[in-house]
Design a protein around this motif. Structure first.
Motif, mmCIF file in Angstrom:
data_model
loop_
_atom_site.group_PDB
_atom_site.id
_atom_site.type_symbol
_atom_site.label_atom_id
_atom_site.label_comp_id
_atom_site.label_asym_id
_atom_site.label_seq_id
_atom_site.Cartn_x
_atom_site.Cartn_y
_atom_site.Cartn_z
ATOM 1 N N UNK A 1 15.239 24.179 15.846
ATOM 2 C CA UNK A 1 15.152 23.914 14.836
ATOM 3 C C UNK A 1 14.457 22.847 14.229
ATOM 4 N N UNK A 2 14.490 21.461 15.815
ATOM 5 C CA UNK A 2 14.228 20.478 16.206
ATOM 6 C C UNK A 2 12.167 20.975 15.944
ATOM 7 N N UNK A 3 12.065 21.558 16.249
ATOM 8 C CA UNK A 3 11.178 21.938 17.029
ATOM 9 C C UNK A 3 10.080 22.317 15.809
ATOM 10 N N UNK A 4 10.350 23.346 15.456
ATOM 11 C CA UNK A 4 9.970 23.873 13.149
ATOM 12 C C UNK A 4 10.026 22.804 12.754
ATOM 13 N N UNK B 1 9.405 19.577 13.775
ATOM 14 C CA UNK B 1 8.382 18.119 14.438
ATOM 15 C C UNK B 1 6.752 19.336 14.076
ATOM 16 N N UNK B 2 7.226 21.026 14.623
ATOM 17 C CA UNK B 2 5.724 21.273 13.914
ATOM 18 C C UNK B 2 5.301 20.950 12.841
ATOM 19 N N UNK B 3 5.826 21.184 11.668
ATOM 20 C CA UNK B 3 5.382 21.011 10.336
ATOM 21 C C UNK B 3 5.392 20.260 9.829
ATOM 22 N N UNK B 4 5.058 18.955 10.721
ATOM 23 C CA UNK B 4 5.238 17.050 9.915
ATOM 24 C C UNK B 4 3.280 17.571 8.997
ATOM 25 N N UNK B 5 3.128 17.178 7.393
ATOM 26 C CA UNK B 5 2.295 16.853 7.190
ATOM 27 C C UNK B 5 1.919 15.851 6.849
ATOM 28 N N UNK B 6 1.012 15.547 7.628
ATOM 29 C CA UNK B 6 1.174 13.805 7.852
ATOM 30 C C UNK B 6 -0.835 13.284 6.365
ATOM 31 N N UNK B 7 -0.345 12.479 6.160
ATOM 32 C CA UNK B 7 -1.428 12.323 4.528
ATOM 33 C C UNK B 7 -2.726 12.230 5.350
ATOM 34 N N UNK C 1 6.520 8.239 3.939
ATOM 35 C CA UNK C 1 7.332 9.567 3.016
ATOM 36 C C UNK C 1 7.288 11.020 4.872
ATOM 37 N N UNK C 2 6.132 11.169 5.358
ATOM 38 C CA UNK C 2 5.957 12.239 5.768
ATOM 39 C C UNK C 2 7.024 11.531 6.989
ATOM 40 N N UNK C 3 7.205 10.347 7.268
ATOM 41 C CA UNK C 3 7.544 10.439 8.379
ATOM 42 C C UNK C 3 9.445 10.443 8.185
ATOM 43 N N UNK C 4 9.612 9.698 7.286
ATOM 44 C CA UNK C 4 10.844 9.534 6.830
ATOM 45 C C UNK C 4 11.928 11.213 6.700
#
Length: 224
Positions: A207-210, A212-218, A190-193
């Motif tokens: 926008x891409x950097x934002x 990438x920085x905001x991904x919340x991994x389980x 879910x996080x990856x997709x």
């Protein structure tokens, strides 16, 4: 490397707003550092200024994006015919997307490997063990060991470290471990997709950097 364009009501206002980001020296704009390059673009009669800021690392771009500018500085669209800031051209959007997606895939795989052992043969072992457990889970006692070789192998391995389990207990353990992996693996997916779909929609390298920085991994601990 990410280009941004800033407009401020005055040069002093711009310096005031950029000072907390470390982009000034002695109260005046710093035009170059190991993190950035700055270029004057437009200065209007009323004192307003527009500058191009080339962020040499994504962390600075994210900090500028998130900053609150009390003196009135604002991030604006790229002015028409604006030159490339000193330091070179910004990263191409498609390149930024490709790099970010690769980083997301790599992080997802790193997290999967916290609970899985890689390898084609190992994958088959997991599959056969899960298949044995699924069959045994619905079978009546007593279980016939010869019918479940991968469960017997697990039982034997555990016995070598002084963990004595019945075959039924091994079934319960494998079923639990599989359920845990499925929940964790689904959360990683879910996080990856979600991140990659958001990157597909990104309009700029910033926008891409934002994203990438905001991904919340389980966290694995949440699924144990």
């Amino acid at each position: 490397m990410i280009d941004m364009f800033l407009h401020a009501p005055t040069r002093q206002a711009l310096a005031t707003d950029l000072a907390p980001l470390g982009l000034t020296v002695d109260g005046d704009l710093a035009y170059s550092s190991h993190r950035h390059n700055l270029m004057d673009l437009i200065e209007t009669d009323d004192g307003g200024v527009t500058v191009a800021l080339c962020c040499l690392d994504d962390a600075l771009a994210l900090a500028v994006q998130a900053a609150v500018f009390p003196a009135g500085t604002a991030i604006v669209s790229r002015p028409e015919n604006a030159p490339v800031p000193a330091g070179g051209a910004s990263e191409n959007l498609e390149t930024a997307k490709a790099v970010a997606c690769a980083a997301i895939d790599a992080e997802a795989e790193r997290r999967r490997l916290m609970v899985l052992t890689p390898g084609d043969g190992q994958t088959l072992e997991y599959q056969h063990t899960a298949h044995d457990a699924a069959r045994a889970d619905t079978a009546p006692d007593p279980l016939t060991p010869a019918a479940y070789p991968f469960l017997v192998a697990e039982q034997t391995a555990l016995a070598r470290v002084d963990v004595a389990l019945t075959l039924r207990q091994v079934v319960d353990l494998v079923v639990y471990q599989r359920a845990t992996w499925l929940a964790y693996g689904a959360a990683v997916k879910a996080a990856r997709r979600g991140a990659k779909l958001a990157i597909d929609e990104a309009a700029t390298p910033l926008d891409v950097a934002v994203v990438l920085a905001g991904v919340v991994w389980p966290e694995l601990a949440e699924h144990l």
